[in-house]
Write an enzyme that holds these catalytic residues in place. Structure first.
Site, PDB file in Angstrom:
ATOM      1  N   ALA A  64       0.853  -1.196   0.000  1.00 11.63           N
ATOM      2  CA  ALA A  64       0.000   0.000   0.000  1.00 11.63           C
ATOM      3  C   ALA A  64       0.882   1.237   0.000  1.00 11.63           C
ATOM      4  O   ALA A  64       2.059   1.169   0.371  1.00 11.63           O
ATOM      5  CB  ALA A  64      -0.872  -0.024   1.250  1.00 11.63           C
ATOM      6  N   GLY A 112       0.447  -5.251   0.577  1.00  8.95           N
ATOM      7  CA  GLY A 112      -0.656  -5.261  -0.388  1.00  8.95           C
ATOM      8  C   GLY A 112      -0.215  -5.814  -1.736  1.00  8.95           C
ATOM      9  O   GLY A 112      -1.043  -6.359  -2.487  1.00  8.95           O
ATOM     10  N   GLU A 115      -0.558  -9.399  -1.472  1.00 12.65           N
ATOM     11  CA  GLU A 115      -1.997  -9.692  -1.378  1.00 12.65           C
ATOM     12  C   GLU A 115      -2.646  -9.667  -2.766  1.00 12.65           C
ATOM     13  O   GLU A 115      -3.473 -10.514  -3.095  1.00 12.65           O
ATOM     14  CB  GLU A 115      -2.670  -8.693  -0.425  1.00 12.65           C
ATOM     15  CG  GLU A 115      -2.236  -8.945   1.031  1.00 12.65           C
ATOM     16  CD  GLU A 115      -2.747  -7.901   1.997  1.00 12.65           C
ATOM     17  OE1 GLU A 115      -2.517  -6.700   1.742  1.00 12.65           O
ATOM     18  OE2 GLU A 115      -3.361  -8.270   3.005  1.00 12.65           O
ATOM     19  N   GLU A 135       3.679  -5.790   7.063  1.00 13.62           N
ATOM     20  CA  GLU A 135       2.824  -4.757   7.656  1.00 13.62           C
ATOM     21  C   GLU A 135       3.098  -4.535   9.136  1.00 13.62           C
ATOM     22  O   GLU A 135       2.950  -3.421   9.644  1.00 13.62           O
ATOM     23  CB  GLU A 135       1.342  -5.122   7.474  1.00 13.62           C
ATOM     24  CG  GLU A 135       0.788  -4.891   6.074  1.00 13.62           C
ATOM     25  CD  GLU A 135       1.012  -6.057   5.115  1.00 13.62           C
ATOM     26  OE1 GLU A 135       1.860  -6.930   5.413  1.00 13.62           O
ATOM     27  OE2 GLU A 135       0.335  -6.099   4.074  1.00 13.62           O
TER      28      GLU A 135
HETATM   29  C1  3H9 Z   1       0.342  -2.560   3.197  1.00 10.91           C
HETATM   30  O1  3H9 Z   1       0.655  -2.989   2.121  1.00 10.91           O
HETATM   31  C2  3H9 Z   1      -1.039  -2.675   3.780  1.00 10.91           C
HETATM   32  C3  3H9 Z   1      -1.903  -3.666   3.068  1.00 10.91           C
HETATM   33  O2  3H9 Z   1      -1.825  -4.936   3.675  1.00 10.91           O
HETATM   34  C4  3H9 Z   1      -3.352  -3.251   3.211  1.00 10.91           C
HETATM   35  C5  3H9 Z   1      -3.885  -2.386   2.192  1.00 10.91           C
HETATM   36  C6  3H9 Z   1      -5.368  -2.128   2.355  1.00 10.91           C
HETATM   37  N1  3H9 Z   1       4.643   3.462   0.028  1.00 10.91           N
HETATM   38  O3  3H9 Z   1      13.220   1.993   1.200  1.00 10.91           O
HETATM   39  P1  3H9 Z   1      13.745   2.700   0.005  1.00 10.91           P
HETATM   40  C7  3H9 Z   1       9.458   4.934  -0.910  1.00 10.91           C
HETATM   41  S1  3H9 Z   1       1.453  -1.690   4.153  1.00 10.91           S
HETATM   42  C8  3H9 Z   1       5.124   4.694  -0.178  1.00 10.91           C
HETATM   43  O4  3H9 Z   1      14.733   3.772   0.217  1.00 10.91           O
HETATM   44  P2  3H9 Z   1      14.987   0.276  -0.885  1.00 10.91           P
HETATM   45  C9  3H9 Z   1      10.411   5.294   0.195  1.00 10.91           C
HETATM   46  O5  3H9 Z   1       9.822   6.171   1.130  1.00 10.91           O
HETATM   47  C10 3H9 Z   1       2.909  -1.630   3.142  1.00 10.91           C
HETATM   48  N2  3H9 Z   1       6.441   4.934  -0.400  1.00 10.91           N
HETATM   49  O6  3H9 Z   1      14.298   1.688  -1.093  1.00 10.91           O
HETATM   50  C11 3H9 Z   1      11.531   5.940  -0.603  1.00 10.91           C
HETATM   51  O7  3H9 Z   1      11.131   7.262  -0.916  1.00 10.91           O
HETATM   52  P3  3H9 Z   1      12.206   8.431  -1.013  1.00 10.91           P
HETATM   53  C12 3H9 Z   1       3.670  -2.890   3.142  1.00 10.91           C
HETATM   54  C13 3H9 Z   1       7.270   3.879  -0.391  1.00 10.91           C
HETATM   55  O8  3H9 Z   1      15.336  -0.198  -2.244  1.00 10.91           O
HETATM   56  C14 3H9 Z   1      11.547   5.138  -1.902  1.00 10.91           C
HETATM   57  O9  3H9 Z   1      10.271   4.514  -1.985  1.00 10.91           O
HETATM   58  N3  3H9 Z   1       4.911  -2.725   2.439  1.00 10.91           N
HETATM   59  C15 3H9 Z   1       6.816   2.596  -0.170  1.00 10.91           C
HETATM   60  O10 3H9 Z   1      16.050   0.363   0.140  1.00 10.91           O
HETATM   61  C16 3H9 Z   1      12.610   4.070  -1.935  1.00 10.91           C
HETATM   62  O11 3H9 Z   1      12.474   3.267  -0.752  1.00 10.91           O
HETATM   63  C17 3H9 Z   1       6.042  -2.384   3.064  1.00 10.91           C
HETATM   64  O12 3H9 Z   1       6.084  -2.258   4.273  1.00 10.91           O
HETATM   65  C18 3H9 Z   1       5.441   2.381   0.039  1.00 10.91           C
HETATM   66  N4  3H9 Z   1       4.923   1.153   0.214  1.00 10.91           N
HETATM   67  O13 3H9 Z   1      13.879  -0.672  -0.271  1.00 10.91           O
HETATM   68  C19 3H9 Z   1       7.259  -2.186   2.204  1.00 10.91           C
HETATM   69  N5  3H9 Z   1       7.875   1.745  -0.199  1.00 10.91           N
HETATM   70  O14 3H9 Z   1      13.123   8.048  -2.123  1.00 10.91           O
HETATM   71  C20 3H9 Z   1       7.855  -0.815   2.442  1.00 10.91           C
HETATM   72  C21 3H9 Z   1       8.943   2.513  -0.458  1.00 10.91           C
HETATM   73  O15 3H9 Z   1      11.385   9.645  -1.247  1.00 10.91           O
HETATM   74  N6  3H9 Z   1       9.015  -0.563   1.647  1.00 10.91           N
HETATM   75  N7  3H9 Z   1       8.588   3.796  -0.564  1.00 10.91           N
HETATM   76  O16 3H9 Z   1      12.903   8.455   0.325  1.00 10.91           O
HETATM   77  C22 3H9 Z   1      10.213  -1.114   1.894  1.00 10.91           C
HETATM   78  O17 3H9 Z   1      10.372  -1.937   2.770  1.00 10.91           O
HETATM   79  C23 3H9 Z   1      11.365  -0.692   1.049  1.00 10.91           C
HETATM   80  O18 3H9 Z   1      11.086   0.585   0.530  1.00 10.91           O
HETATM   81  C24 3H9 Z   1      11.682  -1.630  -0.124  1.00 10.91           C
HETATM   82  C25 3H9 Z   1      12.772  -0.996  -1.030  1.00 10.91           C
HETATM   83  C26 3H9 Z   1      12.197  -2.945   0.481  1.00 10.91           C
HETATM   84  C27 3H9 Z   1      10.473  -1.899  -0.967  1.00 10.91           C
END
Ligand code: 3H9
Length: 708
Positions: A64, A112, A115, A135
């Site tokens: 998400a 998500g 999912e 999450e």
């Molecule tokens: C969910 O999914 C809820 C659902 O179950 C329910 C829905 C109804 N959203 O970390 P990085 C941005 S909860 C918005 O430096 P990496 C991040 O802020 C979600 N922004 O890169 C950064 O921005 P900036 C469950 C996001 O390669 C840029 O992307 N998912 C999101 O070291 C680069 O990120 C998670 O918890 C996002 N979802 O790591 C995964 N993700 O450049 C969350 C990233 O402006 N994400 N950004 O600073 C991560 O764990 C890592 O970002 C990821 C990449 C491993 C994907």
């Protein structure tokens, strides 16, 4: 709008839908509606027999859009209860879609994203795909069917483990677990996915509908027993948290009452978690961690970080060997220098031990271990230092010694070599005073154990060049740690702001509060341990030495208790002498009745002040508001760049609970005025250690936020 971020192209009879929303294809509103609009278009097109959904930028979907969740958690947007579970409903429709839908997964399929993937009929993943439901790291639970489909695909035990510990299944593991049905190299992904789509359309393969799988789900009693085991493993780490219980409740409900009841419970619990302060705190830390490496005037200047492939580490003690271990793990060549062979062998042994322990835990392959040790060059001289890109000095905290080392280094290295010190207390300008290299001298303050702890304070003096700083930040990122850039002062950021923590704890003990009651109150608040237990861990002797330096530097707002001196004189140094504030059986700490005698002496030295009667909540405020106050001073002096950096630093460096969002976010929930007024009252009663600083006073007067 949706058509820009999600596009549809046809490959004959297969509709290929691609999500193209950098950086990570998160499920923002336009992406979510784009996916379902394009699927509806494909369904309406009679020439399309099957659908493939994939993501651009070597990613599927990273979940998400967390900034949308943050607005809801912070109360900036209102959670419309009718919308909770809407995505689940759309995914149920997707799973029931007549035309088969194949998910083509490269890179991240998280939250998500997974999912969405699990609602498809077939999943083709690449060797580098990463599937998980993280999450819980955000204080919420999966909210689009994840608590129901994952247990049906991989079994309740594995699914619970993946959700509660936020671990991913990558490539082959995802294949073995049945999360993906096929695994291919990245360049073959679309070919394989389109082929799978045609097979499904032709009836040569059977669509998998995850919500209907029954062979791995087990009974409700099995599920309850698994949750009991998970609670035992999670133990104290789950204290003060609601979301692990909410997640387990949704899983058990789905097993006991079926998929439909499970997704209903999931939606209710998701909404409760999102409305909790824990979610607001953890989501704040997510973005704060990503903001920290960005340093205005440095990382935004298009400077090319220097390539750092060879690093010399001076000193093979606990810190030096930990730093060397972290560098070796990141593929860097390390020259480890010690003063003699005996110390050198001991340092090499520590590095070997650090890596071997990872091999034993199955976290490091034996051949990788061999490669890492082969990149280590132990030596007692400066030979080859002209080839290193950076030096990290980790010798003992002695000003003359460090000054001499930097003079020698300046002669031994190239003029572009970065010279870093791991000092935790000494002014960088003093360390480099006898060199002409001040512009490439900086601090890299690791936390112990350096190969494990995620934080590095990157310290700049007023002479440090943006180029050197930028390169050091890039190196810390390469070590997979979080760099927080701070200014040059005694104690830098974390040790400085937590100095009043120990001091006010001692003040309270002098004022009649039982040290064990104090430790328990702080632990119950969420710190990994109270200040006295922490002092025993670090060493009462070490604390006395470092505390002396900090007390001298900040003598205008310090509190001196003699309790530390009395323990020091009695050689009660803490864990290492098996007795300090506590007595130890191995690592197990027990209160020691004999401590009362030392406490009495200290109270008498303080003039037997009138005892205070405080609740646990009051104790917590009295030891933590001093930290908030010192953090505000650091912001005022420019030692910290932004409040959120302080939050990241205290969560990663001190174990401050992430679910409270860090010290500034936590204080902000109470309000600057509340914190200021309390400190003012205690200042009158107890003196300068509590005196609110000018920054906090300003914030309180103007009614401003502490996190902006
Ligand atoms: C969910 O999914 C809820 C659902 O179950 C329910 C829905 C109804 N959203 O970390 P990085 C941005 S909860 C918005 O430096 P990496 C991040 O802020 C979600 N922004 O890169 C950064 O921005 P900036 C469950 C996001 O390669 C840029 O992307 N998912 C999101 O070291 C680069 O990120 C998670 O918890 C996002 N979802 O790591 C995964 N993700 O450049 C969350 C990233 O402006 N994400 N950004 O600073 C991560 O764990 C890592 O970002 C990821 C990449 C491993 C994907």
């Amino acid at each position: 709008m949706s058509s820009e971020v999600v596009r549809l192209e046809k490959q004959g009879d297969v509709a290929l839908i691609t999500i193209d929303s950098p950086p990570v294809n998160s499920l923002s509103q336009p992406v979510t509606s784009g996916i379902f609009d394009r699927i509806a278009e494909a369904n309406a097109d009679s020439s399309v027999r099957a659908i493939v959904l994939t993501g651009a930028h070597e990613n599927f979907i990273a979940g998400a859009d967390i900034s949308e969740l943050q607005n809801l958690a912070d109360g900036k947007a209102k959670l419309d209860t009718k919308n909770v579970g809407r995505l689940t409903g759309k995914l149920d429709e997707l799973e029931a879609n007549k035309k088969p839908v194949v998910m083509a997964i490269d890179g991240f399929a998280l939250g998500g994203g997974l999912e969405v993937a699990m609602a498809g009929h077939w999943r083709v993943g690449t060797t580098r795909c990463r599937c998980g439901l993280p999450e819980l790291t955000l204080g919420i639970i999966p909210g689009a069917g994840g608590t129901q489909r994952l247990p049906r695909i991989v079994g309740v035990q594995k699914a619970t483990e993946m959700m509660l510990t936020s671990t991913e299944a990558r490539g082959k593991e995802a294949l073995d677990l049945g999360i993906i049905q096929e695994m291919v190299e990245p360049d073959k992904l679309l070919i394989a996915a389109v082929a799978a789509a045609r097979k499904l359309a032709d009836g040569q393969a059977k669509p998998v509908r995850a919500s209907q799988l029954a062979d791995k789900i087990g009974t409700a009693d099995d599920a309850r027993a698994i949750m009991q085991g998970a609670r035992m493993i999670g133990g104290d780490k789950m204290r003060n948290l609601i979301h692990p219980e909410m997640c387990m409740d949704a899983i058990v409900c789905g097993v006991a009452e079926g998929y439909a009841a499970g997704v209903k419970r999931e939606a209710e619990n998701f909404a409760k978690c999102l409305a909790s302060p824990q979610a607001a705190g953890m989501i704040h830390i997510f973005f704060a961690t990503r903001a920290a490496p960005k340093v205005p005037g440095v990382t935004d200047q298009k400077l090319e970080p220097k390539k750092i492939e060879r690093v010399a580490v001076l000193g093979g003690g606990t810190m030096g060997s930990g730093i060397a271990t972290a560098l070796l793990q990141a593929g860097v060549e390390v020259a480890l220098k010690e003063v003699n062979d005996e110390f050198l062998q001991a340092g090499r042994g520590r590095i070997d031990g650090n890596l071997q322990s990872r091999v034993k835990k199955g976290k490091l392959a034996p051949d990788k271990y061999e490669q890492m040790m082969a990149r280590l060059r132990p030596q007692t001289d400066y030979a080859g230092f002209d080839k290193v890109d950076m030096v990290i000095e980790a010798v003992i905290e002695n000003i003359e010694l460090k000054q001499g080392v930097f003079v020698d280094l300046e002669k031994a290295v190239r003029p572009d070599c970065i010279l870093a010190s791991n000092t935790s207390t000494i002014d960088l300008e003093v360390i480099g005073a006898r060199t002409k290299a001040q512009d490439r001298i900086l601090g890299t303050h690791f936390f112990s154990p350096a190969h494990v702890m995620p934080l590095v304070e990157v310290v700049r003096s007023k002479h440090t060049s943006p180029q050197a700083l930028n390169s050091a930040i890039a190196l810390v990122k390469k070590l997979k740690k979080t760099p927080v850039t701070v200014g040059n002062c005694v104690g830098f950021l974390v040790n400085r702001i937590f100095f009043p923590y120990g001091q006010t704890a001692l003040l309270l003990v002098d004022h009649g509060i039982d040290p064990y009651k104090l430790d328990k109150a702080v632990y119950d608040f969420g710190m990994p341990m109270g200040p006295f237990r922490m002092s025993d861990l670090a060493g009462v002797d070490v604390g006395k030495f470092a505390g002396g330096i900090l007390a001298k530097a900040y003598s205008d707002h310090t509190y001196i208790s003699t309790l530390v001196d009395h323990l020091f004189e009695a050689k009660r140094f803490g864990e290492k002498t098996k007795i300090g504030y506590y007595k130890y059986d191995g690592k197990k700490a027990e209160p020691d009745p004999a401590l009362a005698g030392f406490v009495q002496k200290a109270r008498a030295d303080a003039g037997n002040p009138k005892p205070l009667a405080l609740s646990d909540a009051e104790i917590v405020e009295r030891v933590l508001f001093g930290v908030v106050n010192e953090a505000c001073r650091c912001l005022d002096e420019g030692i910290a760049i932004r409040p959120s950096d302080i939050d990241v630093a205290c969560v990663m460096g001190m174990g401050f609970p992430a679910y409270r969002g860090g010290i500034m976010k936590w204080a902000d929930t109470l309000g600057a005025k509340y914190v200021h007024d309390k400190l003012s009252a205690w200042h009158k009663a107890h003196g300068p250690v509590y005196e609110p600083c000018a920054y906090l006073k300003r914030k309180a007067e103007k009614g401003e936020s502490l996190v902006k």
